[in-house]
Design an enzyme around this catalytic site. Structure first.
Site, PDB file in Angstrom:
ATOM      1  CD  GLU A 158      -2.986  -1.188   0.460  1.00  0.00           C
ATOM      2  OE1 GLU A 158      -3.178  -0.183  -0.259  1.00  0.00           O
ATOM      3  OE2 GLU A 158      -3.712  -2.187   0.415  1.00  0.00           O
TER       4      GLU A 158
ATOM      5  CB  CYS B 135      -1.699   7.223   1.365  1.00  0.00           C
ATOM      6  SG  CYS B 135      -3.143   6.441   2.127  1.00  0.00           S
TER       7      CYS B 135
END
Ligand code: NAD
Length: 491
Positions: A259, A293
């Site tokens: 990720e 993110c």
């Protein structure tokens, strides 16, 4: 915290490693300073795992995986419930740590904890749904089936920005699927790692099912990667580190999920409710001072409404309270590292040298960066392409909706994307054509729930986390047959 989890030296807590159910100092003669980003002061220290401790953690996890993998599903559900109870009881302590260690503001810290509780509920519901299937065989009298089995030892490498949420999500699903887990927390937030170990120990998690070993990143990473007893690495962090780990995983033939970073676009089409779009865009880029993110650091607005949107957005940005994260009213607190301010300065000066304009912000005081809005950002600028990971947004004007889509997809990243419009046909078309693992209609780009397929495409991700998607990643499929009667062999 369990008083065995630290030594008190010169008035500072020195947190230990958690290996095989016990708190341990390290034979490695090096300590990590834990710095409060709000004032730059060292508030604790952490021991760092040496090679001996890393190996012990792997051996302990390997032993524990066998028993934990054989537990009845009810036992795992009960354990997850107990961990949730401990977290609920210790919420104020965890919240205070996330403010002190990570610079989280109050609401963000609490959201992390509530997310983890939701994650535990979701994972406990998934424990009984690790399903296999039967399948027809061509072999006469044979029955075939697939069964899902735990992998064994899983290692997690976590980032600093939401240390509790992102690590616990990995831990909780790994345990739910019957695996043991080794956590290497971020060097910026190792105390959070110690707290996670302590919570699980208090809940009664058997020794070795969770080991927590802060340490020198490359050393811990390389050792975990090279050891065949570690069956999978689950990583969350930057694309640079993820790319390195992917190469190492390939060399070691290790299963992995990544990720990684993002440069997420939010598109505002001309029919949108402008006030709503301004609120969504601001929340989506300034939450946790832009250290998310999924942050929509690129806001692309159709030209007919661009000026109105820009003026309202700048006015909203100027009204955001910036400062000490201990003040419950603060929205934007400090960045994790002092050098991150220099990195952001570099993005901004590169952009302004190439023609961008700072509409507000652009300066910092210590680690507190003013929320910053840039106009006139073009593909020649670094900030157009690179993740800034700070409270900085580029406003970009689009000629029409196709142009907006083109700009949105003009990135090597592909984590999250969003479009705000009342035209549902256009919105659905965008959702299919936006190059991102997650697309949100009439929302900002920051959204996450424990059971959804969270993850990115392109340079943002590999694999998915959450709910049954995690359960699939964290188990392996085995083909099993039963021969009814005797099989005929040719010789
Ligand atoms: P980072 O890549 O610097 O560090 C992440 C983790 O990797 C840390 O624990 C670090 O110690 C470890 N690490 C670094 N080098 C290593 C090596 N050689 N071997 C093994 N481990 C190593 O990232 P960061 O600064 O902590 O976090 C910010 C980044 O994480 C941003 O790019 C952000 O977008 C990304 N992120 C992604 C998600 C997501 O779900 N996609 C979520 C949060 C953060």
């Amino acid at each position: 915290m369990n008083p065995h989890s630290y030594d008190e030296i010169d008035g500072l807590k020195h947190y230990k490693l958690f290996i095989d159910g016990a708190w341990r100092a390290s034979s490695r003669n090096a300590l990590l300073d834990c710095i409060n980003p709000a004032n730059g002061e060292v508030f604790a220290r952490c021991y760092q795992a040496g090679t001996a401790e890393i190996d012990e953690a792997i051996a302990s996890s390997d032993r524990a995986a066998k028993d934990w993998g054989a537990t009845m599903v009810a036992e795992r559900e009960i354990m997850l419930g107990r961990i949730a109870e401990v977290i609920r009881d210790r919420t104020p302590e965890i919240q205070a740590l996330l403010i002190e260690e990570c610079g989280s503001v109050h609401g963000k810290a609490l959201w992390e904890i509530e997310y983890v509780l939701d994650c535990i509920r979701s994972a406990a519901g998934d424990v009984r749904h690790v399903m296999g299937e039967t399948m027809p065989m061509t072999m006469p009298g044979q029955i075939g089936m697939s069964v899902r089995r735990p992998l064994g030892v899983i290692a997690g490498i976590a980032p600093f920005n939401s240390p509790f949420l992102l690590s616990m999500k990995k831990i909780v699903y790994a345990l739910a699927a019957g695996n043991s887990f080794i956590l290497k927390p971020s060097e910026e937030t190792p105390v959070s790692g110690a707290v996670m170990a302590d919570l699980c120990a208090e809940a009664g998690l058997p020794a070795g099912v969770l080991n927590v070993i802060p340490g020198v990143p490359a050393e811990v990473g390389d050792r975990l990667m090279a050891d065949p007893r570690v069956k999978m690495i689950t990583f969350t962090g930057s694309t640079k580190t993820g790319r390195h780990l992917a190469v190492e995983a390939a060399k070691n033939l290790k299963k992995f999920t990544l990720e990684m970073g993002g440069k997420s676009p939010l598109v505002v089409l001309k029919d949108a409710d402008i006030d709503y779009a301004v609120d969504a865009a601001a929340w989506g880029v300034f939450l946790h001072q832009g250290q998310v993110c999924m942050a929509n650091s690129k806001v692309i607005v159709e030209k007919e409404i661009f000026d109105t949107f820009r003026d309202k957005f700048v006015a909203k940005t100027r009204g955001i309270k910036v400062g000490d994260p201990r003040d419950p009213e603060t929205v934007i607190g400090p960045l994790i590292r002092a050098r991150q301010c220099q990195f952001i300065d570099g993005h901004i000066s590169d952009a302004t040298e190439k023609g961008a304009t700072i509409l507000t912000g652009g300066t910092h005081d210590g680690r507190i960066y003013q929320p910053t809005v840039l106009d006139g950002v073009t593909p020649e600028m670094r900030i157009y392409h690179e993740e800034t990971f700070g409270p900085v947004v580029s406003l970009i004007v689009a000629e029409d909706s196709e142009d907006a889509l083109r700009i949105a997809n003009d990135t090597t990243y592909g984590l999250s994307a969003a479009v705000i419009t009342n035209d549902m046909q256009k919105a659905m078309d965008f959702s299919m054509r936006m190059e991102a693992g997650m697309v949100h209609i009439n929302d900002c780009t920051i959204s996450d729930e424990p059971h959804v397929p969270f993850g990115g495409t392109k340079n943002s991700g590999f694999g998915r986390e959450g709910g049954r998607y995690s359960m699939e990643e964290l188990t392996e499929v085995k083909w099993v047959t039963i021969q009814m009667g005797k099989r005929e062999f040719s010789f």
